[in-house]
Design an enzyme around this catalytic site. Sequence first.
Site, PDB file in Angstrom:
ATOM      1  N   HIS A  91       0.805  -1.230   0.000  1.00  0.00           N
ATOM      2  CA  HIS A  91       0.000   0.000   0.000  1.00  0.00           C
ATOM      3  C   HIS A  91       0.836   1.276   0.000  1.00  0.00           C
ATOM      4  O   HIS A  91       0.471   2.235  -0.704  1.00  0.00           O
ATOM      5  CB  HIS A  91      -1.008  -0.039   1.155  1.00  0.00           C
ATOM      6  CG  HIS A  91      -2.049  -1.111   0.968  1.00  0.00           C
ATOM      7  ND1 HIS A  91      -3.119  -1.289   1.819  1.00  0.00           N
ATOM      8  CD2 HIS A  91      -2.191  -2.073   0.011  1.00  0.00           C
ATOM      9  CE1 HIS A  91      -3.857  -2.314   1.397  1.00  0.00           C
ATOM     10  NE2 HIS A  91      -3.301  -2.802   0.310  1.00  0.00           N
ATOM     11  N   ASP A 146      -5.418  -7.845  -5.793  1.00  0.00           N
ATOM     12  CA  ASP A 146      -5.121  -6.810  -4.790  1.00  0.00           C
ATOM     13  C   ASP A 146      -4.281  -5.732  -5.451  1.00  0.00           C
ATOM     14  O   ASP A 146      -4.317  -5.579  -6.676  1.00  0.00           O
ATOM     15  CB  ASP A 146      -4.463  -7.442  -3.540  1.00  0.00           C
ATOM     16  CG  ASP A 146      -3.170  -8.180  -3.852  1.00  0.00           C
ATOM     17  OD1 ASP A 146      -2.504  -7.849  -4.864  1.00  0.00           O
ATOM     18  OD2 ASP A 146      -2.798  -9.100  -3.093  1.00  0.00           O
TER      19      ASP A 146
HETATM   20  C1  LHQ Z   1       8.791 -16.316  -9.578  1.00  0.00           C
HETATM   21  C2  LHQ Z   1       7.517 -15.687  -9.647  1.00  0.00           C
HETATM   22  C3  LHQ Z   1       6.919 -15.231  -8.454  1.00  0.00           C
HETATM   23  C4  LHQ Z   1       8.794 -16.033  -7.311  1.00  0.00           C
HETATM   24  C5  LHQ Z   1       8.094 -16.237 -11.639  1.00  0.00           C
HETATM   25  N1  LHQ Z   1       7.592 -15.432  -7.321  1.00  0.00           N
HETATM   26  N2  LHQ Z   1       9.397 -16.478  -8.406  1.00  0.00           N
HETATM   27  C6  LHQ Z   1       0.074 -12.251  -2.956  1.00  0.00           C
HETATM   28  C7  LHQ Z   1       0.583 -12.769  -1.738  1.00  0.00           C
HETATM   29  C8  LHQ Z   1       1.101 -11.985  -0.720  1.00  0.00           C
HETATM   30  C9  LHQ Z   1       0.935 -10.723  -0.491  1.00  0.00           C
HETATM   31  C10 LHQ Z   1       0.452  -9.766  -1.361  1.00  0.00           C
HETATM   32  O1  LHQ Z   1      -0.092  -9.939  -2.598  1.00  0.00           O
HETATM   33  C11 LHQ Z   1      -0.105 -10.996  -3.361  1.00  0.00           C
HETATM   34  C12 LHQ Z   1      -0.434 -10.609  -4.710  1.00  0.00           C
HETATM   35  C13 LHQ Z   1       0.103 -11.344  -5.885  1.00  0.00           C
HETATM   36  O2  LHQ Z   1       0.860 -10.788  -6.643  1.00  0.00           O
HETATM   37  S1  LHQ Z   1      -0.443 -12.921  -6.108  1.00  0.00           S
HETATM   38  C14 LHQ Z   1       0.188 -13.350  -7.679  1.00  0.00           C
HETATM   39  C15 LHQ Z   1       1.621 -13.774  -7.609  1.00  0.00           C
HETATM   40  N3  LHQ Z   1       2.122 -14.063  -8.921  1.00  0.00           N
HETATM   41  C16 LHQ Z   1       1.821 -15.188  -9.584  1.00  0.00           C
HETATM   42  O3  LHQ Z   1       1.069 -16.012  -9.153  1.00  0.00           O
HETATM   43  C17 LHQ Z   1       2.545 -15.385 -10.892  1.00  0.00           C
HETATM   44  C18 LHQ Z   1       3.513 -16.532 -10.787  1.00  0.00           C
HETATM   45  N4  LHQ Z   1       4.288 -16.644 -12.000  1.00  0.00           N
HETATM   46  C19 LHQ Z   1       3.799 -17.203 -13.126  1.00  0.00           C
HETATM   47  O4  LHQ Z   1       2.676 -17.623 -13.203  1.00  0.00           O
HETATM   48  C20 LHQ Z   1       4.740 -17.273 -14.295  1.00  0.00           C
HETATM   49  O5  LHQ Z   1       6.066 -17.165 -13.828  1.00  0.00           O
HETATM   50  C21 LHQ Z   1       4.501 -16.150 -15.327  1.00  0.00           C
HETATM   51  C22 LHQ Z   1       3.156 -16.416 -16.041  1.00  0.00           C
HETATM   52  C23 LHQ Z   1       4.459 -14.767 -14.685  1.00  0.00           C
HETATM   53  C24 LHQ Z   1       5.624 -16.149 -16.371  1.00  0.00           C
HETATM   54  O6  LHQ Z   1       5.762 -17.455 -16.879  1.00  0.00           O
HETATM   55  P1  LHQ Z   1       7.066 -17.857 -17.719  1.00  0.00           P
HETATM   56  O7  LHQ Z   1       7.334 -16.789 -18.719  1.00  0.00           O
HETATM   57  O8  LHQ Z   1       6.853 -19.246 -18.184  1.00  0.00           O
HETATM   58  O9  LHQ Z   1       8.296 -17.774 -16.661  1.00  0.00           O
HETATM   59  P2  LHQ Z   1       8.653 -18.839 -15.502  1.00  0.00           P
HETATM   60  O10 LHQ Z   1       7.422 -19.283 -14.820  1.00  0.00           O
HETATM   61  O11 LHQ Z   1       9.593 -19.853 -16.047  1.00  0.00           O
HETATM   62  O12 LHQ Z   1       9.444 -17.873 -14.455  1.00  0.00           O
HETATM   63  C25 LHQ Z   1      10.851 -17.583 -14.596  1.00  0.00           C
HETATM   64  C26 LHQ Z   1      11.464 -17.667 -13.214  1.00  0.00           C
HETATM   65  O13 LHQ Z   1      10.876 -16.668 -12.366  1.00  0.00           O
HETATM   66  C27 LHQ Z   1      11.188 -19.020 -12.550  1.00  0.00           C
HETATM   67  O14 LHQ Z   1      12.301 -19.317 -11.745  1.00  0.00           O
HETATM   68  P3  LHQ Z   1      13.238 -20.601 -12.112  1.00  0.00           P
HETATM   69  O15 LHQ Z   1      14.242 -20.594 -11.001  1.00  0.00           O
HETATM   70  O16 LHQ Z   1      12.353 -21.786 -12.151  1.00  0.00           O
HETATM   71  O17 LHQ Z   1      13.820 -20.240 -13.457  1.00  0.00           O
HETATM   72  C28 LHQ Z   1      10.010 -18.735 -11.660  1.00  0.00           C
HETATM   73  O18 LHQ Z   1       9.892 -19.573 -10.561  1.00  0.00           O
HETATM   74  C29 LHQ Z   1      10.319 -17.316 -11.214  1.00  0.00           C
HETATM   75  N5  LHQ Z   1       9.092 -16.614 -10.837  1.00  0.00           N
HETATM   76  N6  LHQ Z   1       7.118 -15.656 -10.941  1.00  0.00           N
HETATM   77  N7  LHQ Z   1       5.758 -14.604  -8.452  1.00  0.00           N
END
Ligand code: LHQ
Length: 264
Positions: A91, A146
């Site tokens: 925030h 959020d």
């Molecule tokens: C990550 C993340 C990530 C850590 C990619 N964290 N490492 C929630 C809780 C608490 C308090 C306040 O508010 C919130 C609000 C939120 O924001 S909830 C939503 C959180 N975000 C997500 O759920 C998105 C998670 N990420 C994904 O779904 C995918 O990574 C996306 C679609 C963004 C991108 O996909 P790709 O282009 O296929 O990339 P990738 O998944 O291979 O990610 C690359 C790296 O980044 C990977 O690490 P690694 O070591 O395996 O290469 C991911 O683990 C890391 N990464 N997002 N949010």
Amino acid sequence: MNPETLILERHDAVLRVVLNRPERLNALSDQLLRELHETLAAAADDDAVRCVLLTGQGRGFSAGADLRDAASAARPGEPIDFGARLEQTYHPVLRAIRGMPKPVVAAVNGVAAGAGCNIALACDVVVAARSARFIQAFVRIGLVPDAGGTWTIPRLIGRARAMRWMMTGDELDAETAERWGLVTEVFDDAELADRALALATRLAQGPTLALAAIKRLIDASGTADFESQIALEARTQTDVGRSTDTIEGISAFLEKRPPKFTGR
Ligand code: LHQ
């Protein structure tokens, strides 16, 4: 200030702030959010900064909350208080963007997910690279949007599209985001950095007090009736009309030359 999770660059009166955790697609750690808040608060108070440009390093803008941090903070049998984390770390950043007395431009260079998406959409002008993707990822992990998204997004795109987008968690490509009104311009990937900086530079050369007042007026209109809004416009015009930039703007018009605004 010497942040570890941000790259800060000054381009004349533009402060370019680059989210810099590319190995995690600039996921939002507590440290990043704290440093971003400190940077934005300092920019708000610095008269030499007349526009802030926010973008991401690498192939993402931001993947939202750092879920590894969130998972490591979890203790068995003890639910994490996400609301408290939002209040403490997200925030202040959102308030700093919305309350910034100068324009804040977001240049979405790649994927923008969850709170990363909604921080971009809290900015005043949002432009994107053609390869950018916008994801309300929250529902995919069983959470609600959020970081201001439930306030910002229906105002930008209307209830029906907001519902569908948030409830499915489907990703939007940049062209759809532009058509829906989430972003105003889409640039080829190779051009985004230069075009966004050119836009920010133009805004930084504007009459900063008037630009800040436009922001306050548009935000006030969300809850005001017509009479109170035109009254607010009149009061604001009285204040802004006393600025050096107004005298310069009118003189420049009469002298048939471009104005040279100073932000005072
Ligand atoms: C990550 C993340 C990530 C850590 C990619 N964290 N490492 C929630 C809780 C608490 C308090 C306040 O508010 C919130 C609000 C939120 O924001 S909830 C939503 C959180 N975000 C997500 O759920 C998105 C998670 N990420 C994904 O779904 C995918 O990574 C996306 C679609 C963004 C991108 O996909 P790709 O282009 O296929 O990339 P990738 O998944 O291979 O990610 C690359 C790296 O980044 C990977 O690490 P690694 O070591 O395996 O290469 C991911 O683990 C890391 N990464 N997002 N949010």
